[in-house]
Design a protein around this motif. Structure first.
Motif, PDB file in Angstrom:
ATOM      1  N   GLU A   1      28.288  37.622  38.801  1.00  0.00           N
ATOM      2  CA  GLU A   1      28.647  36.832  39.991  1.00  0.00           C
ATOM      3  C   GLU A   1      28.384  35.343  39.791  1.00  0.00           C
ATOM      4  N   ASN A   2      27.383  35.011  38.985  1.00  0.00           N
ATOM      5  CA  ASN A   2      27.058  33.604  38.755  1.00  0.00           C
ATOM      6  C   ASN A   2      27.889  32.980  37.646  1.00  0.00           C
ATOM      7  N   GLY A   3      28.782  33.770  37.042  1.00  0.00           N
ATOM      8  CA  GLY A   3      29.642  33.251  35.996  1.00  0.00           C
ATOM      9  C   GLY A   3      28.945  33.092  34.661  1.00  0.00           C
ATOM     10  N   GLU A   4      27.785  33.705  34.511  1.00  0.00           N
ATOM     11  CA  GLU A   4      27.015  33.590  33.278  1.00  0.00           C
ATOM     12  C   GLU A   4      27.354  34.685  32.280  1.00  0.00           C
ATOM     13  N   SER A   5      28.199  35.617  32.678  1.00  0.00           N
ATOM     14  CA  SER A   5      28.553  36.750  31.820  1.00  0.00           C
ATOM     15  C   SER A   5      30.027  37.075  31.984  1.00  0.00           C
ATOM     16  N   ASN A   6      30.640  37.512  30.902  1.00  0.00           N
ATOM     17  CA  ASN A   6      32.022  37.964  30.997  1.00  0.00           C
ATOM     18  C   ASN A   6      32.090  39.486  30.959  1.00  0.00           C
ATOM     19  N   ASN A   7      30.980  40.151  31.241  1.00  0.00           N
ATOM     20  CA  ASN A   7      30.913  41.607  31.228  1.00  0.00           C
ATOM     21  C   ASN A   7      31.824  42.232  32.284  1.00  0.00           C
ATOM     22  N   TRP A   8      32.246  41.455  33.262  1.00  0.00           N
ATOM     23  CA  TRP A   8      33.146  41.985  34.288  1.00  0.00           C
ATOM     24  C   TRP A   8      34.439  42.508  33.663  1.00  0.00           C
ATOM     25  N   ILE A   9      34.804  41.980  32.491  1.00  0.00           N
ATOM     26  CA  ILE A   9      36.016  42.443  31.818  1.00  0.00           C
ATOM     27  C   ILE A   9      35.908  43.927  31.500  1.00  0.00           C
ATOM     28  N   ASN A  10      34.730  44.336  31.022  1.00  0.00           N
ATOM     29  CA  ASN A  10      34.519  45.737  30.672  1.00  0.00           C
ATOM     30  C   ASN A  10      34.390  46.631  31.899  1.00  0.00           C
ATOM     31  N   LEU A  11      34.135  46.030  33.044  1.00  0.00           N
ATOM     32  CA  LEU A  11      33.892  46.787  34.273  1.00  0.00           C
ATOM     33  C   LEU A  11      35.026  46.667  35.279  1.00  0.00           C
ATOM     34  N   ILE A  12      36.142  46.119  34.864  1.00  0.00           N
ATOM     35  CA  ILE A  12      37.201  45.789  35.820  1.00  0.00           C
ATOM     36  C   ILE A  12      37.688  47.000  36.615  1.00  0.00           C
ATOM     37  N   GLU A  13      37.832  48.145  35.963  1.00  0.00           N
ATOM     38  CA  GLU A  13      38.304  49.332  36.687  1.00  0.00           C
ATOM     39  C   GLU A  13      37.288  49.777  37.728  1.00  0.00           C
ATOM     40  N   LYS A  14      36.017  49.814  37.345  1.00  0.00           N
ATOM     41  CA  LYS A  14      34.968  50.213  38.294  1.00  0.00           C
ATOM     42  C   LYS A  14      34.856  49.199  39.425  1.00  0.00           C
ATOM     43  N   LEU A  15      34.913  47.914  39.091  1.00  0.00           N
ATOM     44  CA  LEU A  15      34.847  46.877  40.126  1.00  0.00           C
ATOM     45  C   LEU A  15      35.958  47.068  41.153  1.00  0.00           C
ATOM     46  N   CYS A  16      37.164  47.282  40.666  1.00  0.00           N
ATOM     47  CA  CYS A  16      38.302  47.460  41.574  1.00  0.00           C
ATOM     48  C   CYS A  16      38.128  48.701  42.437  1.00  0.00           C
ATOM     49  N   ARG A  17      37.622  49.763  41.853  1.00  0.00           N
ATOM     50  CA  ARG A  17      37.416  51.005  42.601  1.00  0.00           C
ATOM     51  C   ARG A  17      36.368  50.787  43.699  1.00  0.00           C
ATOM     52  N   VAL A  18      35.235  50.180  43.333  1.00  0.00           N
ATOM     53  CA  VAL A  18      34.157  49.970  44.300  1.00  0.00           C
ATOM     54  C   VAL A  18      34.591  49.011  45.406  1.00  0.00           C
ATOM     55  N   LEU A  19      35.299  47.942  45.022  1.00  0.00           N
ATOM     56  CA  LEU A  19      35.711  46.939  46.003  1.00  0.00           C
ATOM     57  C   LEU A  19      37.011  47.313  46.709  1.00  0.00           C
ATOM     58  N   ASP A  20      37.634  48.416  46.270  1.00  0.00           N
ATOM     59  CA  ASP A  20      38.876  48.905  46.853  1.00  0.00           C
ATOM     60  C   ASP A  20      39.973  47.839  46.820  1.00  0.00           C
ATOM     61  N   VAL A  21      40.169  47.263  45.624  1.00  0.00           N
ATOM     62  CA  VAL A  21      41.206  46.257  45.417  1.00  0.00           C
ATOM     63  C   VAL A  21      41.960  46.572  44.133  1.00  0.00           C
ATOM     64  N   LYS A  22      43.126  45.983  44.007  1.00  0.00           N
ATOM     65  CA  LYS A  22      43.899  46.071  42.771  1.00  0.00           C
ATOM     66  C   LYS A  22      43.394  44.966  41.839  1.00  0.00           C
ATOM     67  N   PRO A  23      43.542  45.148  40.523  1.00  0.00           N
ATOM     68  CA  PRO A  23      43.053  44.115  39.594  1.00  0.00           C
ATOM     69  C   PRO A  23      43.594  42.724  39.894  1.00  0.00           C
ATOM     70  N   GLU A  24      44.871  42.629  40.260  1.00  0.00           N
ATOM     71  CA  GLU A  24      45.427  41.303  40.524  1.00  0.00           C
ATOM     72  C   GLU A  24      44.767  40.622  41.723  1.00  0.00           C
ATOM     73  N   GLU A  25      44.181  41.415  42.626  1.00  0.00           N
ATOM     74  CA  GLU A  25      43.494  40.833  43.774  1.00  0.00           C
ATOM     75  C   GLU A  25      42.205  40.135  43.353  1.00  0.00           C
ATOM     76  N   LEU A  26      41.636  40.565  42.232  1.00  0.00           N
ATOM     77  CA  LEU A  26      40.440  39.872  41.726  1.00  0.00           C
ATOM     78  C   LEU A  26      40.794  38.473  41.253  1.00  0.00           C
ATOM     79  N   PHE A  27      42.050  38.299  40.816  1.00  0.00           N
ATOM     80  CA  PHE A  27      42.453  37.035  40.229  1.00  0.00           C
ATOM     81  C   PHE A  27      43.247  36.158  41.180  1.00  0.00           C
ATOM     82  N   ALA A  28      43.534  36.658  42.360  1.00  0.00           N
ATOM     83  CA  ALA A  28      44.327  35.892  43.325  1.00  0.00           C
ATOM     84  C   ALA A  28      43.590  34.614  43.688  1.00  0.00           C
ATOM     85  N   SER A  29      44.325  33.529  43.727  1.00  0.00           N
ATOM     86  CA  SER A  29      43.741  32.255  44.111  1.00  0.00           C
ATOM     87  C   SER A  29      43.371  32.299  45.581  1.00  0.00           C
ATOM     88  N   GLU A  30      42.177  31.859  45.879  1.00  0.00           N
ATOM     89  CA  GLU A  30      41.750  31.831  47.270  1.00  0.00           C
ATOM     90  C   GLU A  30      42.269  30.572  47.939  1.00  0.00           C
TER      91      GLU A  30
END
Length: 121
Positions: free
Chosen positions: A38-67
């Motif tokens: 979350e603090n941007g100190e790790s790129n480990n989120w790449i390896n966890l993208i499927e789990k992150l999307c499942r837990v957050l109930d979002v599609k991968p592209e929603e993680l990258f959508a510009s706010e």
């Protein structure tokens, strides 16, 4: 990029009312490892993208959508959608390149380890 993704993940997590500890448990990582994502100190989120999307109930592209692009003006909705899709496409392409790069590095490390093991056995 890690900082923007980390902020986006934090926004989605807090929007769901999930604590960092709960999120770390669901991802099967330590709370400190999750905090680094979350603090941007790790790129480990790449390896966890499927789990992150499942837990957050979002599609991968929603993680990258510009706010900040969502507007209630229907006349601008198409332009905003096209801009968001373009940003998402660029981000996903960049992500794909980064994932490939990380896997290639991992393969090289594993090959080096195999060679070392062969020599020392």
């Amino acid at each position: 990029m890690n900082t923007r993704i980390g902020m986006r993940i934090r926004t989605l997590r807090t929007g769901k009312g999930i604590s960092q500890e709960e999120m770390a448990d669901k991802l099967h990582i330590s709370q400190s490892a999750y905090s680094r994502i979350e603090n941007g100190e790790s790129n480990n989120w790449i390896n966890l993208i499927e789990k992150l999307c499942r837990v957050l109930d979002v599609k991968p592209e929603e993680l990258f959508a510009s706010e900040g692009l969502v507007q209630n003006n229907h006349e601008n909705a198409s332009a905003v959608q096209n801009h968001t899709q373009h940003d998402t496409h660029i981000t996903i392409n960049h992500l794909s390149d980064k994932v490939i790069e990380l896997y290639e590095e991992k393969i090289k490390r594993l090959e080096a380890e195999i060679e070392w093991l062969k020599k020392n056995n």
